[in-house]
Design a protein around this motif. Sequence first.
Motif, mmCIF file in Angstrom:
data_model
loop_
_atom_site.group_PDB
_atom_site.id
_atom_site.type_symbol
_atom_site.label_atom_id
_atom_site.label_comp_id
_atom_site.label_asym_id
_atom_site.label_seq_id
_atom_site.Cartn_x
_atom_site.Cartn_y
_atom_site.Cartn_z
ATOM 1 N N ASN A 151 6.340 -5.875 3.352
ATOM 2 C CA ASN A 151 6.784 -5.249 1.959
ATOM 3 C C ASN A 151 6.569 -3.572 2.434
ATOM 4 O O ASN A 151 6.310 -2.923 1.547
ATOM 5 N N LEU A 172 9.347 3.643 1.319
ATOM 6 C CA LEU A 172 7.763 3.695 0.947
ATOM 7 C C LEU A 172 6.887 4.739 1.964
ATOM 8 O O LEU A 172 6.132 5.467 1.751
ATOM 9 N N HIS A 227 5.242 7.788 0.922
ATOM 10 C CA HIS A 227 3.739 7.893 1.237
ATOM 11 C C HIS A 227 3.453 9.525 1.936
ATOM 12 O O HIS A 227 2.528 10.133 1.490
ATOM 13 N N GLU A 252 2.612 4.231 11.479
ATOM 14 C CA GLU A 252 1.412 3.194 11.700
ATOM 15 C C GLU A 252 1.509 2.215 10.581
ATOM 16 O O GLU A 252 0.952 0.945 10.957
ATOM 17 N N HIS A 302 0.168 -1.697 10.490
ATOM 18 C CA HIS A 302 -1.036 -2.064 9.775
ATOM 19 C C HIS A 302 -0.879 -1.812 8.365
ATOM 20 O O HIS A 302 -1.421 -0.656 7.934
ATOM 21 N N SER A 330 -2.364 -2.759 6.135
ATOM 22 C CA SER A 330 -3.720 -2.542 5.323
ATOM 23 C C SER A 330 -4.302 -1.040 5.245
ATOM 24 O O SER A 330 -5.070 -0.900 4.606
ATOM 25 N N ASN A 331 -3.559 -0.350 6.052
ATOM 26 C CA ASN A 331 -4.189 1.143 6.153
ATOM 27 C C ASN A 331 -4.127 1.699 4.678
ATOM 28 O O ASN A 331 -4.680 2.759 4.539
ATOM 29 N N ILE A 332 -2.983 1.303 3.993
ATOM 30 C CA ILE A 332 -3.134 1.900 2.816
ATOM 31 C C ILE A 332 -3.262 0.623 1.602
ATOM 32 O O ILE A 332 -3.145 0.704 0.444
ATOM 33 N N GLY A 333 -4.000 -0.301 2.052
ATOM 34 C CA GLY A 333 -4.614 -1.329 1.216
ATOM 35 C C GLY A 333 -3.692 -2.227 0.705
ATOM 36 O O GLY A 333 -4.081 -3.263 0.114
ATOM 37 N N MET A 334 -2.618 -2.526 1.639
ATOM 38 C CA MET A 334 -1.676 -3.451 1.271
ATOM 39 C C MET A 334 -2.135 -4.817 2.307
ATOM 40 O O MET A 334 -2.440 -4.773 3.382
ATOM 41 N N ASN A 335 -2.087 -6.043 1.477
ATOM 42 C CA ASN A 335 -3.110 -7.096 1.981
ATOM 43 C C ASN A 335 -1.755 -8.035 2.907
ATOM 44 O O ASN A 335 -1.542 -9.114 2.527
ATOM 45 N N GLN A 336 -1.191 -7.297 3.965
ATOM 46 C CA GLN A 336 -0.168 -8.143 4.708
ATOM 47 C C GLN A 336 -0.296 -7.612 6.172
ATOM 48 O O GLN A 336 -0.885 -6.417 6.409
ATOM 49 N N ALA A 337 -0.007 -8.213 7.017
ATOM 50 C CA ALA A 337 -0.282 -8.103 8.505
ATOM 51 C C ALA A 337 0.882 -7.160 8.778
ATOM 52 O O ALA A 337 2.072 -7.217 8.104
#
Lengths: 184, 419
Positions: B188, B193, B197, B293, B297, B299-306
């Motif tokens: 996503n 986005l 951001h 980036e 990743h 997950s760098n902004i807290g999204m729980n996806q690879a």
Amino acid sequence: MSRKIDRRPGGIIDEDTRRQSLKRRLDGLERDNYQEVPELELLGTVIKPRRTSEVGDRDGAIANKKPRLRSKKEILRQLYIKKSLKTLIDESRVELASEDMPTYLTAAASPSKFPPKKFCSVCGFLSKYNCKQCGAKYCSLACKATHTDMRNTPVVEMEEYRDEAEEDDVEPELVAGLIGFGFV
Amino acid sequence: MADNPILVMDNGASTIKAGYAKQPETLHVIPNCKVTRGKGEKTTFTGDQLHKLSDYAGLYYRLPFEKGYLTNWEVQKSLWDRTFSRDILNVNPTSTSLLITEPCFNFPNIQHCYDEMIFEAYEFYACCRVIAPYLCGYNNVSSLFPSQTPSVNERPDCILVVDSGYSFTHIVPIVVGRPVLTAVRRINIGGKLLTNHLKEIVSFRHWDMMDQTYVVNEIKETCCYVSKDFLGDLDTGRRNPKENPIVQEYVLPDFSRNSKGYVRDKKRSSRSTNDIYEDQVLRMNNERFTIPELLFHPSNIGMNQAGIPETIVESVSLTHSDLHGLFYSNIVLVGGNASFPGYKERIEQDLRVLAPSEYEVRVGMPENPITYTWHGGSNYAGSPDHRNKLVTRAEYMEHGSNICLQRFGMSEDVDGMQE
């Protein structure tokens, strides 16, 4: 609603609120505009949609029927009824599809196998420390000071957000105060 | 049927790529949005009229797409009207066959709206609706991998399309022209986005630019790059800005003297102080590479996806094990985010680490990753595959949306392809 949030300076924000503010931050990243202006949304509208009660058959099992002979105006009137993606997903009933049928919901990428990196919520470099109240990360005393200066506002805003969210499912406006505070 | 011209329209969330099949000179790339200046001004600029503006400050956007799916038909219709008008393509729908793209896993109720709009409101002679990555495979994909000995086959049997667009990123494995739907994966994260951001970060650290989507998007396209050594670049970013290769000074447009921002030469900046106008400068440091980036990743902004490389591995692992090697060696990168410098090299580099060592990893990127799908569509138009899927208006009026679901659907194609 019975959950209490410590309003005092120095109060700790619980796990739930942190998760919610993260979700809200991520939702905020999908916005078209920073602030919605309803009057501009309607600009150039030629045909005003009728009230939904009059045209309620749009999501029925029309797919199986022959298209009725309708005027173009009528077709457009129905198409122009704006629905949010969330409503459309609910109406499409994809969650009821059989398990071996791939859908929007099954196609989401899985979580990463690697642990997330931690970034300073102020300057964006790698960080080692957490704010003990809200869990935001910071990398140095200078960044901590910036973070502490601005922290109290979002606590109140977030509380309001949660109240709103619990009352109804309406997505509230993004509050300026939250931006960049990195409740991640 | 063959006499009717075929209009190929890659209807993306950010831009519409439209033109007549086999006539690349008719291809137009049109912003898929309507903008207003806001603050009392009511003039609306539709699609390509955006380019006529001289002042891009504080624009109010109206987009037909929400998270990659078409939800606002009113805005979309006015944009299509503009695209089909005499000013751009001069389309006569009743004698034109339309080839249009839709997002992966489009919802049936939204698809129904496509059909109604195309057949009932516009009255196109015929229509074919396919997912965008499917069309990518109709290009000469083999030519993207120059190291290989000239291949007999223009199109490899297995292709893995990584389509990173405005709303999200899709990984789509395609076997002999058919997408393996069970192995398609979505991250996503898309260009929108990333821009939003960057907007938040810049507004927090430097200037308030929350209303300046257009300007921030230009900054993103000018300054951002995909880092090949993320941690190393972060370290460099901490160094003294004067001799730091990463720090850039972006001069913001003021829309009176300059209507376009640009990166200022750092050496010049010190002596230009006698200039009576002072440029408004945005200093870009780690923002330049931490934004793209996120594609690698989330997950760098807290999204729980690879991120992309890991998801490629996930997607490939869901296909038949005999095909894994073929997918790893035929990866095609398309979509606007592929234009970030270093994007291809980074995917190659990360994937080499993650993919099993016995497989060769080959990543190809077309010259223009934005219009690649359209060119595929242009080749696809008129092919036997296309003719089989085509639904005419007469058939639609007879059978309704059902026939579109049957012909355009790809679900029956996947049988036996997965493990």
